[in-house]
Scaffold this active site. Structure first.
Site, PDB file in Angstrom:
ATOM      1  N   HIS A  23      13.036  -2.297  -7.981  1.00  9.53           N
ATOM      2  CA  HIS A  23      14.204  -2.812  -7.261  1.00  9.53           C
ATOM      3  C   HIS A  23      13.777  -4.048  -6.493  1.00  9.53           C
ATOM      4  O   HIS A  23      12.678  -4.108  -5.942  1.00  9.53           O
ATOM      5  CB  HIS A  23      14.759  -1.755  -6.311  1.00  9.53           C
ATOM      6  CG  HIS A  23      15.291  -0.555  -7.031  1.00  9.53           C
ATOM      7  ND1 HIS A  23      16.520  -0.544  -7.652  1.00  9.53           N
ATOM      8  CD2 HIS A  23      14.750   0.659  -7.261  1.00  9.53           C
ATOM      9  CE1 HIS A  23      16.711   0.622  -8.220  1.00  9.53           C
ATOM     10  NE2 HIS A  23      15.646   1.382  -7.998  1.00  9.53           N
ATOM     11  N   CYS A  35      19.051  -7.743  -7.910  1.00  5.56           N
ATOM     12  CA  CYS A  35      19.134  -6.566  -8.783  1.00  5.56           C
ATOM     13  C   CYS A  35      20.345  -6.661  -9.717  1.00  5.56           C
ATOM     14  O   CYS A  35      20.240  -6.366 -10.904  1.00  5.56           O
ATOM     15  CB  CYS A  35      19.228  -5.275  -7.957  1.00  5.56           C
ATOM     16  SG  CYS A  35      17.627  -4.622  -7.450  1.00  5.56           S
TER      17      CYS A  35
END
Length: 111
Positions: A23, A35
């Site tokens: 992430h 993301c």
């Protein structure tokens, strides 16, 4: 951090597989444009390969992880389309990584 790994064939440079994991942690969940961008590019590429090349990739996807081995079909036209779409994905991911280098790293391995 998002880690992108691209594996290529030694002689041809063909993309054999890719894996995207992690992430970005650029912003809170639901607001993270890094993301979102990486997800849109990578999932969109898998969908484009299925729609435009007629090849269903053996892709595995779950929470912050997407990977696929890229099979050779034996059909030169299909294989060329798949490779073009994958190269396009790599260019888009490199563009994101260029702007957000502290959140996205791309490694390419040949061998």
């Amino acid at each position: 951090m998002i880690r992108v790994t691209i594996r290529r064939s030694g002689e041809s440079g063909r993309v054999d597989s890719f894996a995207i994991e992690g992430h970005a942690r650029f912003a809170p969940v639901g607001e993270d444009i890094v993301c979102a961008g990486v997800s849109a590019v990578s999932v969109g590429t898998v969908n484009a390969i299925e729609s435009l090349a007629g090849l269903e990739l053996p892709a595995a996807m779950k929470g912050g992880w997407l990977s696929s081995d890229i099979p050779a079909t034996g059909d030169a036209v299909v294989d060329e389309r798949v490779q073009l779409l994958l190269e396009s994905m790599i260019v888009m991911l490199e563009t994101i990584a260029g702007s957000y280098a502290e959140h996205v790293v791309i490694r390419q391995h040949t061998g």
